[in-house]
Design a protein around this motif. Structure first.
Motif, PDB file in Angstrom:
ATOM      1  N   VAL A 318      -5.039  -7.224  -6.311  1.00  0.00           N
ATOM      2  CA  VAL A 318      -4.308  -8.449  -6.672  1.00  0.00           C
ATOM      3  C   VAL A 318      -5.168  -9.530  -6.002  1.00  0.00           C
ATOM      4  O   VAL A 318      -5.779  -9.366  -4.639  1.00  0.00           O
ATOM      5  N   GLU A 319      -5.382 -10.653  -6.845  1.00  0.00           N
ATOM      6  CA  GLU A 319      -5.910 -11.581  -6.380  1.00  0.00           C
ATOM      7  C   GLU A 319      -5.157 -12.636  -5.627  1.00  0.00           C
ATOM      8  O   GLU A 319      -4.166 -13.220  -6.083  1.00  0.00           O
ATOM      9  N   THR A 320      -5.462 -12.579  -4.358  1.00  0.00           N
ATOM     10  CA  THR A 320      -4.809 -13.578  -3.456  1.00  0.00           C
ATOM     11  C   THR A 320      -5.582 -14.443  -2.521  1.00  0.00           C
ATOM     12  O   THR A 320      -6.989 -14.388  -2.840  1.00  0.00           O
ATOM     13  N   ALA A 321      -5.184 -14.779  -1.449  1.00  0.00           N
ATOM     14  CA  ALA A 321      -6.080 -15.544  -0.379  1.00  0.00           C
ATOM     15  C   ALA A 321      -5.898 -15.039   0.988  1.00  0.00           C
ATOM     16  O   ALA A 321      -4.491 -14.955   1.476  1.00  0.00           O
ATOM     17  N   ILE A 333      -9.638 -10.318  -3.406  1.00  0.00           N
ATOM     18  CA  ILE A 333      -9.070  -9.162  -4.217  1.00  0.00           C
ATOM     19  C   ILE A 333      -8.330  -8.124  -3.443  1.00  0.00           C
ATOM     20  O   ILE A 333      -9.108  -7.584  -2.443  1.00  0.00           O
ATOM     21  N   LEU A 334      -7.320  -7.974  -3.361  1.00  0.00           N
ATOM     22  CA  LEU A 334      -6.628  -6.980  -2.336  1.00  0.00           C
ATOM     23  C   LEU A 334      -6.175  -5.569  -3.036  1.00  0.00           C
ATOM     24  O   LEU A 334      -5.338  -5.825  -4.343  1.00  0.00           O
ATOM     25  N   SER A 335      -6.211  -4.625  -2.281  1.00  0.00           N
ATOM     26  CA  SER A 335      -5.533  -3.398  -2.872  1.00  0.00           C
ATOM     27  C   SER A 335      -4.678  -2.816  -1.543  1.00  0.00           C
ATOM     28  O   SER A 335      -5.349  -2.824  -0.386  1.00  0.00           O
ATOM     29  N   GLY A 336      -3.697  -2.165  -1.417  1.00  0.00           N
ATOM     30  CA  GLY A 336      -3.128  -1.616  -0.543  1.00  0.00           C
ATOM     31  C   GLY A 336      -2.148  -0.386  -1.137  1.00  0.00           C
ATOM     32  O   GLY A 336      -2.102  -0.238  -2.295  1.00  0.00           O
ATOM     33  N   SER A 337      -2.072   0.431  -0.125  1.00  0.00           N
ATOM     34  CA  SER A 337      -1.187   1.783  -0.311  1.00  0.00           C
ATOM     35  C   SER A 337      -0.515   2.165   1.093  1.00  0.00           C
ATOM     36  O   SER A 337      -0.646   1.598   2.096  1.00  0.00           O
ATOM     37  N   VAL A 338       0.429   2.904   0.601  1.00  0.00           N
ATOM     38  CA  VAL A 338       1.194   3.556   1.690  1.00  0.00           C
ATOM     39  C   VAL A 338       0.656   4.783   2.467  1.00  0.00           C
ATOM     40  O   VAL A 338       0.218   5.525   1.476  1.00  0.00           O
ATOM     41  N   MET A 339       0.621   4.635   3.757  1.00  0.00           N
ATOM     42  CA  MET A 339      -0.107   5.994   4.658  1.00  0.00           C
ATOM     43  C   MET A 339       1.349   7.060   4.729  1.00  0.00           C
ATOM     44  O   MET A 339       2.082   6.437   5.632  1.00  0.00           O
ATOM     45  N   LYS A 340       1.181   8.046   4.521  1.00  0.00           N
ATOM     46  CA  LYS A 340       2.124   9.131   4.733  1.00  0.00           C
ATOM     47  C   LYS A 340       1.637  10.077   5.630  1.00  0.00           C
ATOM     48  O   LYS A 340       0.526  10.591   5.431  1.00  0.00           O
TER      49      LYS A 340
END
Length: 733
Positions: A318-321, A333-340
């Motif tokens: 995701v391009e953000t700032a 450029i952002l990437s994220g995930s859920v940690m379980k």
């Protein structure tokens, strides 16, 4: 200190018990032996006194001093007897002998006799012999008629008792020492494994998780050591894994943020704090949404976007700032995930972001460049590039980059340019980059550039600085692939060298052949007459030595002429199938004597299963002898000469390699290209013709082979002769 160690807790009480027991036993033995010695002395003295009293009966009855003195004198000779007194029943001293000397033991014994009915008659009937034997004709009641007092010295007894005491004390001390030593050994054997465990625990607590406890016992301590090592291995794996992950996080160039399920920041890496200007303490515990200049999802409330992230599981590219501490917006450029957890429970969120500031700037520069020079750049056959002067990252690349290297331009935009350069060329690349940064108008240089296949192309770089508002913002350059041109230049150079060498060898060979023919005939006449005269003159003739000198030098000239003929290809050769190992063995017989004279060690290393060669046996032997002699001449005493044969395949063809290596003075780099030239020599005048190596070179060329040299001054030389193994036609002279 003693209370902290287990061994003294065992050793001290046991040692005290051993000492106490030994002392009690020694006292008992001393008292017992003392009683025994004293009893022996008492019995001894009492026995002497009784015997004397028994024998003194007659002397007392008759009051015969002579008899009593005789008896006393005999007893005084007994051991340790110091004085004797004999008195009658009224206490009157009948006789005495000796003196009292302290210490002494006094033994008393009554002198008795048998009371008779008629004493006078009885006495008249008793003779001296029967009196000493105490034989009486009649029996009657016992009557005390006197007393014997016998004194014996106790000095020897005291010495004996003291000696016994000393021996018992010595034995006791030895027993105590031996018992304590055995106890110490046993205690140490028992507690040593425990000490190893304690030491291992301290080392592990200091971070040495690789330490092992080696206890080879089958008891409980051994089982404890095995369990301890297993625990250490498990702990090591756990900590190594944790350290490994921590190092990865610290080494990441991209930013990393870990947040709790409610959006509270738990962990950040160094790249995040460096990029945003915060410290770790300023961010930990704060809401992660404060770091973003734009909302990742529809709402700014972290609880809302957290719920949406849970629903989507992850977000990618995701391009953000980011919003830095000083208010700047940093494009990412952002990437994220859920940690379980393993149970499926949400433990938090992980965000990874790539700073694309330079990429954005590069994209803008690329856009401007495309607008100005699109046609020129897109159609240029050479690679056109631009680099950021701040960090050397690639800003732009034209399509020729893809054609030349095989890489996609997108793979390298924003990446350091030096990663494409051959490691050996990096110093030159950095030097040229610094010149561009300093404002040098234009530089031209050559670098090796990696292609996608892993091979390196040779690029001719022409670079210049790119200015904006009077400031150097980038390096702009053109790279031309000159790999093929370099190959052709190298081939041309090699061909030129070979041509020059061939022409030189041909000219010298022609000259050598002519000179050899002109010299050969008169030389034969001189040698023939000299040998004829030598056979006729006597050994004491004054002309013998001059004629021998003429013969020797004529033979030397004849050999030189033969070398010239060989060199000029006039000498005739015959080909035959040969085993190179046999050829080498035969040639070495000619140099072995010289190696012994010069104390040179000769090492033979013959390969197995080497294919046979179709060669001129004599000429190859001449090659071996010449190279060996050169090696021997270059070494002082105690050198090493190694001859090695190898069979190998090159481009599918069988070849045989002959290595001749010495440990001599070596050949300087500046003359290595001249050593195969005719008449070139470094030996003193009269010790070399300069034809040895040129003959070697010519013979190897005639056999369609080649010769290579590796040499360093002071480290010796290695000549490598390479000959083809398949059959071919050897040139006939």
């Amino acid at each position: 200190m003693l209370t902290k160690n287990l061994a003294p807790k065992f050793l001290i009480p046991i040692s005290l018990l051993i000492v106490f027991t030994s002392l009690v036993l020694s006292i008992f033995f001393v008292r017992h032996e003392t009683r025994v010695v004293r009893a022996e002395r008492k019995n001894y003295a009492d026995s002497l006194a009784r015997n004397l009293a028994y024998n003194a009966e007659y002397g007392v009855i008759t009051r015969n001093s002579e008899i009593l003195n005789t008896l006393i004198t005999g007893v005084m000779k007994e051991k340790d007897v110091i004085s004797i007194e004999i008195t009658d029943n009224k206490g009157f001293l009948l006789t005495t002998m000796g003196q009292k000397k302290e210490p002494f033991y006094e033994s008393k014994s009554d002198i008795t006799t048998v009371k008779m009915e008629s004493r006078e008659g009885a006495l008249a009937d008793i003779d001296i012999d029967s009196a000493f034997r105490m034989e009486t004709p009649d029996k009657g009641s016992q009557e005390v008629i006197g007393k014997v007092v016998l004194r014996t010295s106790l000095v020897e007894m005291q010495n004996k008792i003291n000696q016994i005491k000393r021996r018992i004390v010595e034995v006791t001390l030895i027993v105590i020492i031996i018992a304590i030593a055995i106890t110490f050994f046993l205690v140490n054997k028992i507690t040593s494994p425990l000490k190893d465990l304690v030491l291992a625990t301290k080392k592990i607590s200091n971070g040495d998780l690789g330490h092992k406890v080696y206890i080879n016992t089958s008891d409980e301590i051994g089982e404890l050591a095995v369990s301890f090592n297993k625990m250490t291995e498990d702990l090591s794996r756990t900590l190594v894994s944790k350290d490994y992950v921590d190092n990865i996080i610290k080494s990441m160039l991209d930013t990393l943020i870990v947040a709790d399920p409610d959006g509270t920041i738990r962990t950040i890496n160094q790249a995040t704090t460096d990029l945003l200007g915060y410290t770790e303490g300023e961010l930990r515990g704060k809401q992660v949404s404060m770091l973003f200049a734009k909302s990742i999802f529809k709402a700014n409330d972290s609880r809302v976007w957290a719920k949406e992230l849970v629903q989507k599981t992850n977000i990618l590219n995701v391009e953000t700032a980011y919003l830095s501490k000083d208010g700047r917006e940093i494009p990412i450029i952002l990437s994220g995930s859920v940690m379980k957890s393993e149970m499926g429970l949400i433990q938090g969120f992980v965000f990874v972001a790539l700073d694309i500031t330079e990429r954005k700037r590069s994209e803008e520069l690329i856009r401007q460049s495309e607008e100005r020079f699109r046609n020129l750049v897109e159609t240029a056959p050479d690679v056109i590039y631009s680099l950021a002067v701040t960090n050397g990252n690639i800003i732009s690349l034209n399509p020729a980059f893809e054609r030349t290297t095989g890489f996609k331009r997108e793979e390298w935009l924003g990446r350091p340019f030096h990663e494409l350069i051959h490691q050996d060329d990096l110093p030159l690349a950095m030097k040229m980059f610094d010149l561009i940064k300093s404002g040098k108008p234009q530089v031209t240089f050559e670098l090796r550039v990696q292609s996608k296949s892993g091979e390196y192309m040779i690029g001719e770089f022409t670079s210049a600085p790119q200015f904006e508002n009077g400031q150097i913002i980038a390096e702009f350059g053109i790279v031309r692939d000159i790999t093929e041109r370099k190959k052709m230049e190298k081939e041309r150079e090699n061909l030129t060298k070979q041509l020059l060498q061939s022409e030189k060898m041909a000219a010298v060979g022609q000259l050598a052949g002519g000179v050899a023919h002109e010299i050969n005939n008169p030389l034969g006449v001189i040698l023939g007459f000299a040998q004829s005269l030598l056979r006729r003159i006597k050994e004491d003739d004054p002309l013998l030595m001059p004629l021998q000198s003429i013969e020797r030098e004529s033979k030397r000239c004849k050999n030189l002429v033969q070398d010239l003929l060989t060199f000029s290809r006039i000498g005739k050769t015959e080909k035959e199938s040969c085993d190179i190992n046999e050829v080498v063995k035969s040639a070495l017989t000619l140099v072995e004597a010289q190696t012994k004279v010069r104390s040179v060690e000769l090492i033979r290393d013959f390969g197995a299963n080497i294919p046979k060669l179709l060669i001129s046996r004599n000429q190859i032997q001449q090659v071996i002898v010449n190279l060996c002699n050169n090696g021997i001449d270059s070494m002082t005493n105690n050198g090493t000469l190694t001859i090695k044969t190898i069979g190998k395949k090159i481009d599918g063809r069988d070849f045989v390699e002959l290595h001749i290596k010495d440990t001599g003075s070596g050949i300087p780099k500046e003359i290595q290209t001249k050593i195969f030239e005719p008449f070139f020599t470094t030996k003193e005048v009269g010790k070399g013709t300069g034809l040895g190596l040129s003959l070697v070179y010519e013979i190897i060329q005639k056999h369609q082979g080649k010769i290579e040299l590796e040499s360093d001054v002071g480290k010796g030389s290695l000549f490598r002769v390479i000959l083809p193994a398949e059959q071919f036609s050897i040139s006939q002279g």
